[in-house]
Design an enzyme around this catalytic site. Structure first.
Site, PDB file in Angstrom:
ATOM      1  CG  ASN A 106      35.239  44.930  37.509  1.00 35.37           C
ATOM      2  OD1 ASN A 106      35.341  46.097  37.890  1.00 35.37           O
ATOM      3  ND2 ASN A 106      35.403  44.555  36.250  1.00 35.37           N
ATOM      4  CG  HIS A 143      37.532  44.261  32.368  1.00 27.37           C
ATOM      5  ND1 HIS A 143      36.526  44.588  31.494  1.00 27.37           N
ATOM      6  CD2 HIS A 143      36.982  43.432  33.289  1.00 27.37           C
ATOM      7  CE1 HIS A 143      35.397  43.978  31.882  1.00 27.37           C
ATOM      8  NE2 HIS A 143      35.660  43.274  32.973  1.00 27.37           N
ATOM      9  CD  GLU A 161      33.191  46.104  31.088  1.00 32.84           C
ATOM     10  OE1 GLU A 161      33.613  46.718  32.084  1.00 32.84           O
ATOM     11  OE2 GLU A 161      32.337  45.193  31.153  1.00 32.84           O
ATOM     12  CD  GLU A 219      36.142  39.066  33.268  1.00 35.22           C
ATOM     13  OE1 GLU A 219      35.331  38.957  34.195  1.00 35.22           O
ATOM     14  OE2 GLU A 219      36.491  40.162  32.807  1.00 35.22           O
ATOM     15  N   GLY A 262      28.101  40.627  31.404  1.00 34.25           N
ATOM     16  CA  GLY A 262      26.938  41.500  31.537  1.00 34.25           C
ATOM     17  C   GLY A 262      25.754  41.097  30.665  1.00 34.25           C
ATOM     18  CB  SER A 298      26.584  36.183  33.065  1.00 36.44           C
ATOM     19  OG  SER A 298      26.389  37.265  32.170  1.00 36.44           O
TER      20      SER A 298
HETATM   21  P1  PGA Z   1      29.485  40.481  34.883  1.00 34.76           P
HETATM   22  O1  PGA Z   1      30.930  41.174  34.633  1.00 34.76           O
HETATM   23  O2  PGA Z   1      29.621  39.592  36.066  1.00 34.76           O
HETATM   24  O3  PGA Z   1      28.557  41.635  35.110  1.00 34.76           O
HETATM   25  O4  PGA Z   1      29.169  39.720  33.627  1.00 34.76           O
HETATM   26  C1  PGA Z   1      32.121  40.461  34.801  1.00 34.76           C
HETATM   27  C2  PGA Z   1      33.307  41.330  34.533  1.00 34.76           C
HETATM   28  O5  PGA Z   1      33.273  42.165  33.631  1.00 34.76           O
HETATM   29  O6  PGA Z   1      34.346  41.218  35.219  1.00 34.76           O
END
Ligand code: PGA
Length: 259
Positions: free
Chosen positions: A10, A97, A99, A169, A175, A215
């Site tokens: 992603n 997602h 976000e 997730e 992140g 992560s």
């Molecule tokens: P990350 O993001 O690996 O940077 O933690 C994962 C994601 O949001 O799909």
């Protein structure tokens, strides 16, 4: 039941055109060995889809978008429809997602509409679910994930789930550099399968792919993918580094999972 592993990269809003092209070219050239046992999909920003589609055309990689409109067409300035995506060779899309849910404000209802639209349009979907830190600390993680699942799947027929991968997730892991432990991931995935078994049946629950995201890095991927019921991952930050992403893809080749 044996399940083929899945890895999604992603890229979020973290590439420019030059980086997108470089990444796609390198991955297309180097991801060959494991292509028979792992599905690898790149989730590319809308403006670069066409360019990346060309670069990965004869490779083992598939093309994914990071979002889609819940509507088929119409007066919706700035939206991107499922048909526009399929026109460009997109076969996968991310839906729900965190976000988009939390930073952009997508509701459970909108996530459900997007999932239905994607499936109706023939796309395959990675449906993302996961709790935040406050919900986890209050002991509500399973309840939050179950609510997200039931709401997203309310109108989805059993046979359409063949084209759905669930991504667990946890928001506190995205992140942050703090991945879930293999034990926590396995537990969450077990709960998700239980939830799907109650909504559909146990055959579906044991056949569907559930991947972990948050992560993931080369150093933790193998352990997490080896845990029971974890069928691969959704990778953010590490998907922007060719070597790291390939090493996570290779970690998913440890075999098809069961349980
Ligand atoms: P990350 O993001 O690996 O940077 O933690 C994962 C994601 O949001 O799909």
């Amino acid at each position: 039941m044996a399940r083929r592993h899945f890895i999604g990269g992603n890229w979020k809003m973290n590439t420019d055109l030059a980086t997108a092209r470089t990444l796609a070219t390198a991955l297309a050239a180097q991801w060959t060995e494991g292509s028979s046992s792992v599905d690898v999909v790149l989730f590319v920003p809308f403006p670069y889809l066409e360019s990346v589609a060309r670069m990965i055309a004869s490779s083992a990689l598939a093309l994914g978008a990071q979002d889609l409109s819940s509507e088929a067409n119409g007066a919706l300035t700035g939206e991107v429809s499922a048909e526009m995506l399929t026109d460009l060779g997109v076969t996968w899309v991310l839906v729900g997602h965190s976000e988009r849910r939390h930073r952009i404000g997508e509701s459970d209802a909108l996530v459900a509409e997007k999932l239905a639209m994607a499936l109706e349009s023939g796309l395959s979907v990675v449906l993302c679910v996961g709790e935040n830190l406050e919900q986890r600390e209050a002991g509500h993680a399973h309840e939050v994930v179950a609510r997200q699942l039931h709401s997203a799947l309310a109108q989805i027929a059993r046979e359409d789930l063949d084209r759905v991968v669930i991504a667990y997730e946890p928001i506190w892991a995205i992140g942050t550099g703090i991945a879930a432990t293999a034990v926590d991931a396995a537990e969450a995935h077990r709960e998700i399968r239980a939830c799907l078994a109650s909504r559909y049946d146990s055959e579906l629950a044991s056949g569907i792919r559930i991947v972990y995201g948050g992560s993931l890095v080369p150093g933790n991927a193998k352990t997490i993918f080896a845990s029971l019921g974890v069928d691969g991952g959704l990778v953010g930050g590490a998907s922007l580094k060719v070597h790291d992403f390939l090493s996570i893809c290779s970690a998913a080749m440890i075999g098809v999972s069961a349980g």
